[in-house]
Design an enzyme around this catalytic site. Structure first.
Site, PDB file in Angstrom:
ATOM      1  N   HIS A   1      -3.817  11.914   9.425  1.00 13.94           N
ATOM      2  CA  HIS A   1      -3.449  11.920   7.985  1.00 13.94           C
ATOM      3  C   HIS A   1      -3.104  10.479   7.596  1.00 13.94           C
ATOM      4  O   HIS A   1      -2.045   9.959   7.961  1.00 13.94           O
ATOM      5  CB  HIS A   1      -2.238  12.828   7.756  1.00 13.94           C
ATOM      6  CG  HIS A   1      -1.843  12.944   6.310  1.00 13.94           C
ATOM      7  ND1 HIS A   1      -1.612  14.163   5.703  1.00 13.94           N
ATOM      8  CD2 HIS A   1      -1.648  12.008   5.349  1.00 13.94           C
ATOM      9  CE1 HIS A   1      -1.273  13.964   4.442  1.00 13.94           C
ATOM     10  NE2 HIS A   1      -1.280  12.657   4.200  1.00 13.94           N
TER      11      HIS A   1
ATOM     12  N   HIS B   1      -3.479   7.253   4.457  1.00 12.79           N
ATOM     13  CA  HIS B   1      -3.868   6.719   3.139  1.00 12.79           C
ATOM     14  C   HIS B   1      -4.298   5.263   3.311  1.00 12.79           C
ATOM     15  O   HIS B   1      -3.491   4.432   3.741  1.00 12.79           O
ATOM     16  CB  HIS B   1      -2.689   6.786   2.165  1.00 12.79           C
ATOM     17  CG  HIS B   1      -2.241   8.191   1.901  1.00 12.79           C
ATOM     18  ND1 HIS B   1      -2.738   8.949   0.862  1.00 12.79           N
ATOM     19  CD2 HIS B   1      -1.360   8.986   2.553  1.00 12.79           C
ATOM     20  CE1 HIS B   1      -2.181  10.157   0.886  1.00 12.79           C
ATOM     21  NE2 HIS B   1      -1.343  10.202   1.904  1.00 12.79           N
ATOM     22  N   LEU B   2      -5.539   4.988   2.936  1.00 10.00           N
ATOM     23  CA  LEU B   2      -6.026   3.599   3.010  1.00 10.00           C
ATOM     24  C   LEU B   2      -6.168   2.964   1.631  1.00 10.00           C
ATOM     25  O   LEU B   2      -6.374   1.756   1.534  1.00 10.00           O
ATOM     26  CB  LEU B   2      -7.380   3.536   3.731  1.00 10.00           C
ATOM     27  CG  LEU B   2      -7.382   3.772   5.239  1.00 10.00           C
ATOM     28  CD1 LEU B   2      -8.800   3.716   5.783  1.00 10.00           C
ATOM     29  CD2 LEU B   2      -6.486   2.773   5.967  1.00 10.00           C
ATOM     30  N   ARG B   3      -6.109   3.795   0.568  1.00 11.63           N
ATOM     31  CA  ARG B   3      -6.267   3.276  -0.812  1.00 11.63           C
ATOM     32  C   ARG B   3      -7.643   2.645  -1.004  1.00 11.63           C
ATOM     33  O   ARG B   3      -8.588   2.973  -0.323  1.00 11.63           O
ATOM     34  CB  ARG B   3      -5.152   2.272  -1.172  1.00 11.63           C
ATOM     35  CG  ARG B   3      -3.756   2.657  -0.754  1.00 11.63           C
ATOM     36  CD  ARG B   3      -3.267   3.926  -1.402  1.00 11.63           C
ATOM     37  NE  ARG B   3      -1.841   4.110  -1.152  1.00 11.63           N
ATOM     38  CZ  ARG B   3      -1.242   5.288  -1.243  1.00 11.63           C
ATOM     39  NH1 ARG B   3      -1.903   6.384  -1.574  1.00 11.63           N
ATOM     40  NH2 ARG B   3       0.054   5.384  -1.021  1.00 11.63           N
TER      41      ARG B   3
ATOM     42  N   ASN C   1      -6.882  10.826  -2.187  1.00 10.39           N
ATOM     43  CA  ASN C   1      -6.157  10.786  -3.474  1.00 10.39           C
ATOM     44  C   ASN C   1      -6.219   9.397  -4.117  1.00 10.39           C
ATOM     45  O   ASN C   1      -5.196   8.787  -4.412  1.00 10.39           O
ATOM     46  CB  ASN C   1      -4.708  11.273  -3.322  1.00 10.39           C
ATOM     47  CG  ASN C   1      -3.869  10.420  -2.387  1.00 10.39           C
ATOM     48  OD1 ASN C   1      -4.385   9.785  -1.478  1.00 10.39           O
ATOM     49  ND2 ASN C   1      -2.565  10.404  -2.619  1.00 10.39           N
TER      50      ASN C   1
ATOM     51  N   LYS D   1      -8.994  18.380   1.341  1.00 10.42           N
ATOM     52  CA  LYS D   1      -7.547  18.296   1.115  1.00 10.42           C
ATOM     53  C   LYS D   1      -7.154  19.074  -0.126  1.00 10.42           C
ATOM     54  O   LYS D   1      -7.729  18.878  -1.209  1.00 10.42           O
ATOM     55  CB  LYS D   1      -7.147  16.821   0.961  1.00 10.42           C
ATOM     56  CG  LYS D   1      -5.664  16.591   0.683  1.00 10.42           C
ATOM     57  CD  LYS D   1      -4.776  16.885   1.898  1.00 10.42           C
ATOM     58  CE  LYS D   1      -3.303  16.820   1.553  1.00 10.42           C
ATOM     59  NZ  LYS D   1      -2.730  15.495   1.621  1.00 10.42           N
TER      60      LYS D   1
ATOM     61  N   HIS E   1      -1.307  20.007   1.425  1.00 11.56           N
ATOM     62  CA  HIS E   1       0.004  19.467   1.035  1.00 11.56           C
ATOM     63  C   HIS E   1       0.836  20.681   0.625  1.00 11.56           C
ATOM     64  O   HIS E   1       0.640  21.239  -0.448  1.00 11.56           O
ATOM     65  CB  HIS E   1      -0.120  18.464  -0.120  1.00 11.56           C
ATOM     66  CG  HIS E   1       1.211  17.857  -0.473  1.00 11.56           C
ATOM     67  ND1 HIS E   1       1.513  16.538  -0.254  1.00 11.56           N
ATOM     68  CD2 HIS E   1       2.334  18.418  -1.002  1.00 11.56           C
ATOM     69  CE1 HIS E   1       2.761  16.297  -0.629  1.00 11.56           C
ATOM     70  NE2 HIS E   1       3.281  17.422  -1.097  1.00 11.56           N
TER      71      HIS E   1
ATOM     72  N   HIS F   1       2.008  17.038   7.257  1.00 11.76           N
ATOM     73  CA  HIS F   1       3.357  16.445   7.225  1.00 11.76           C
ATOM     74  C   HIS F   1       4.464  17.474   7.033  1.00 11.76           C
ATOM     75  O   HIS F   1       5.199  17.437   6.050  1.00 11.76           O
ATOM     76  CB  HIS F   1       3.467  15.337   6.160  1.00 11.76           C
ATOM     77  CG  HIS F   1       2.834  15.619   4.837  1.00 11.76           C
ATOM     78  ND1 HIS F   1       3.031  16.773   4.135  1.00 11.76           N
ATOM     79  CD2 HIS F   1       1.983  14.873   4.077  1.00 11.76           C
ATOM     80  CE1 HIS F   1       2.345  16.728   3.011  1.00 11.76           C
ATOM     81  NE2 HIS F   1       1.693  15.592   2.950  1.00 11.76           N
TER      82      HIS F   1
ATOM     83  N   LEU G   1       7.025  11.974   0.189  1.00 14.76           N
ATOM     84  CA  LEU G   1       6.876  13.402  -0.090  1.00 14.76           C
ATOM     85  C   LEU G   1       6.036  14.050   0.997  1.00 14.76           C
ATOM     86  O   LEU G   1       5.015  13.472   1.370  1.00 14.76           O
ATOM     87  CB  LEU G   1       6.220  13.615  -1.461  1.00 14.76           C
ATOM     88  CG  LEU G   1       7.123  13.278  -2.642  1.00 14.76           C
ATOM     89  CD1 LEU G   1       6.336  13.275  -3.948  1.00 14.76           C
ATOM     90  CD2 LEU G   1       8.296  14.259  -2.736  1.00 14.76           C
TER      91      LEU G   1
ATOM     92  N   ASP H   1       0.692   9.880   7.750  1.00 15.16           N
ATOM     93  CA  ASP H   1       0.888   9.814   6.297  1.00 15.16           C
ATOM     94  C   ASP H   1       1.302   8.403   5.892  1.00 15.16           C
ATOM     95  O   ASP H   1       2.037   8.233   4.913  1.00 15.16           O
ATOM     96  CB  ASP H   1       1.905  10.856   5.806  1.00 15.16           C
ATOM     97  CG  ASP H   1       1.793  11.112   4.303  1.00 15.16           C
ATOM     98  OD1 ASP H   1       0.789  10.713   3.694  1.00 15.16           O
ATOM     99  OD2 ASP H   1       2.742  11.698   3.744  1.00 15.16           O
TER     100      ASP H   1
ATOM    101  N   HIS I   1       2.463   1.374  -0.627  1.00 12.98           N
ATOM    102  CA  HIS I   1       2.641   1.043  -2.048  1.00 12.98           C
ATOM    103  C   HIS I   1       3.224  -0.360  -2.083  1.00 12.98           C
ATOM    104  O   HIS I   1       4.014  -0.712  -1.193  1.00 12.98           O
ATOM    105  CB  HIS I   1       3.639   1.991  -2.724  1.00 12.98           C
ATOM    106  CG  HIS I   1       3.165   3.403  -2.850  1.00 12.98           C
ATOM    107  ND1 HIS I   1       2.286   3.816  -3.828  1.00 12.98           N
ATOM    108  CD2 HIS I   1       3.454   4.502  -2.118  1.00 12.98           C
ATOM    109  CE1 HIS I   1       2.059   5.116  -3.694  1.00 12.98           C
ATOM    110  NE2 HIS I   1       2.748   5.557  -2.665  1.00 12.98           N
TER     111      HIS I   1
ATOM    112  N   ALA J   1       6.331   7.431  -3.962  1.00 17.47           N
ATOM    113  CA  ALA J   1       6.651   8.074  -2.684  1.00 17.47           C
ATOM    114  C   ALA J   1       5.710   7.559  -1.610  1.00 17.47           C
ATOM    115  O   ALA J   1       4.501   7.516  -1.817  1.00 17.47           O
ATOM    116  CB  ALA J   1       6.485   9.584  -2.820  1.00 17.47           C
TER     117      ALA J   1
HETATM  118  O1  DOR Z   1       4.911  10.116   0.406  1.00 16.67           O
HETATM  119  C1  DOR Z   1       3.769  10.400   0.103  1.00 16.67           C
HETATM  120  N1  DOR Z   1       2.890   9.456  -0.308  1.00 16.67           N
HETATM  121  N2  DOR Z   1       3.386  11.675   0.161  1.00 16.67           N
HETATM  122  C2  DOR Z   1       2.200  12.078  -0.293  1.00 16.67           C
HETATM  123  O2  DOR Z   1       1.938  13.253  -0.251  1.00 16.67           O
HETATM  124  C3  DOR Z   1       1.253  11.117  -0.891  1.00 16.67           C
HETATM  125  C4  DOR Z   1       1.501   9.750  -0.443  1.00 16.67           C
HETATM  126  C5  DOR Z   1       0.810   8.714  -1.300  1.00 16.67           C
HETATM  127  O3  DOR Z   1      -0.381   8.867  -1.561  1.00 16.67           O
HETATM  128  O4  DOR Z   1       1.453   7.737  -1.666  1.00 16.67           O
HETATM  129 ZN    ZN Z   2      -0.381  11.921   2.512  1.00 12.94          ZN
END
Ligand code: DOR
Ligand code: ZN
Length: 346
Positions: A14, A16-18, A42, A100, A137, A175, A220, A248, A252, A264
């Site tokens: 799990h 996130h690479l953006r 996302n 997802k 999620h 998560h 989150l 996860d 940011h 988050a």
């Molecule tokens: O803390 C989180 N950040 N929880 C998520 O479900 C999404 C993630 C994000 O994409 O920043």
């Molecule tokens: Zn996530």
């Protein structure tokens, strides 16, 4: 005393690479230690079609350092408009590994997520037929449900009914943060898995709120009471194949974290393995770290385990940069609050 640990190269189930500058900055951080990762869809706009996933995979490959052997495992973002046949073709061809499910409004960039679960029923049925896993999620979004109860309520009101109505659907509870999540996953049989993050093994809700608010610990699902953290630790270190690592890691920029309505996410990609070795050693379970990072995930996803190995050694405290530099601005690493003695040898 054990001071060297060799593991099959870990995977992150799990991540996130953006996109854009952030993608270019964070992808090498994961590729350094991990062989594969399930890539969260996302983005803005989200990765909803096979064509979106193919284009995103190309951008990830272009962000890899020369010679890196990292494999992104792509996902589609489930919407009420998802076309079951586009999804089935993408899975059949190996382009996507999973789908997802974000309940609309549950987290970052989830506005296109699912509001009415009946509308995605045909897609879920097709996924059950073809064996495509659904990554969930698991939080309700009802404003009358306390944020600390949203995971437990989701299990009863949404997840369990979906699983009962869709026999054969393979589900990953992403998560998990509660003892209810641990219990439900443990009892769920071979079609149910659960990822656990690095940060939820380390922090409870006091770390976020006691003695001043700590935006870098806000994620989150939000970290819960200590008894839940302890249940997660027992699950992760148990060796039970239901549970595997999904960091996860969710970068940011500091500007987006440190504001009146901050984002988050905890950014753990660079120091996750040092933290996990510390946690597993504390629990007397270093011999089960490999199951969590490198064996249980491929087993659930029906993929081969990695043949390469990484070695961690224990010595003087390792220093990680407090933040990484990106063209979008600095991104602060998750600080576990204790010295890290385990270092990945490169
Ligand atoms: O803390 C989180 N950040 N929880 C998520 O479900 C999404 C993630 C994000 O994409 O920043
Ligand atoms: Zn996530």
């Amino acid at each position: 005393m054990t001071d060297t640990l060799t593991l099959r190269t870990p995977d992150d189930w799990h991540l996130h690479l953006r996109d854009g500058a952030m993608l270019r900055a964070v992808t090498p951080e994961t590729a350094r230690h991990f062989a594969r990762a399930i890539i969260m869809p996302n983005l803005v706009p989200p990765v909803v079609t096979a064509a979106d996933a193919a284009a995103y995979r190309d951008r990830i490959m272009a962000a890899l350092p020369e010679g890196a052997r990292f494999q992104p495992l792509m996902t589609l973002y489930l919407t009420e408009q998802t076309d079951p046949e586009d999804l089935a073709r993408a899975h059949e061809s190996g382009l996507i590994t999973a789908v997802k499910l974000y309940p609309a409004g549950a987290t970052t960039n989830s506005a296109s997520g699912v509001r009415d679960f009946d509308k995605v029923r045909p897609v879920l049925e097709r996924m059950a037929e073809i064996g495509c896993p659904l990554c969930v999620h698991g939080e309700v979004t009802d404003s009358d449900i306390d944020i600390f109860d949203r995971e437990a309520v989701f299990i009863d009101r949404v997840l369990d009914p979906i699983r009962k109505a869709t026999p054969g659907l393979r589900v990953v509870m992403e998560h998990i943060t509660t003892m209810q999540g641990v219990e439900y996953a443990s009892d769920g049989g071979p079609d149910l898995g659960a990822t656990i993050t690095t940060h939820h093994l380390v922090i409870n809700r006091n770390h976020i709120l006691a003695g001043g608010i700590k935006p870098h610990y806000y994620c989150l699902p939000v970290a819960k009471r200590e008894e839940h953290r302890l249940a997660l630790r027992r699950a992760a270190t148990s060796g039970d194949p239901t549970f595997f690592l999904g960091t996860d890691s969710a970068p940011h920029t500091d500007a987006n974290k440190l504001q009146p309505c901050g984002c988050a996410g905890c950014f753990t990609a660079p120091n996750t393995l040092s933290i996990l070795a510390h946690v597993f050693e504390e629990e007397g379970a270093l011999d089960r770290l490999e199951a969590f990072t490198s064996l249980n995930g491929p087993r659930f996803y029906r993929l081969p385990v990695n043949e390469d190995r990484i070695t961690l050694t224990k010595g003087a405290p390792v220093s990680y940069a407090e933040r990484i530099v990106t063209e979008d601005g600095p991104v602060t690493l998750f600080d576990p609050g204790f010295p890290l003695l385990w270092q990945v040898q490169t």
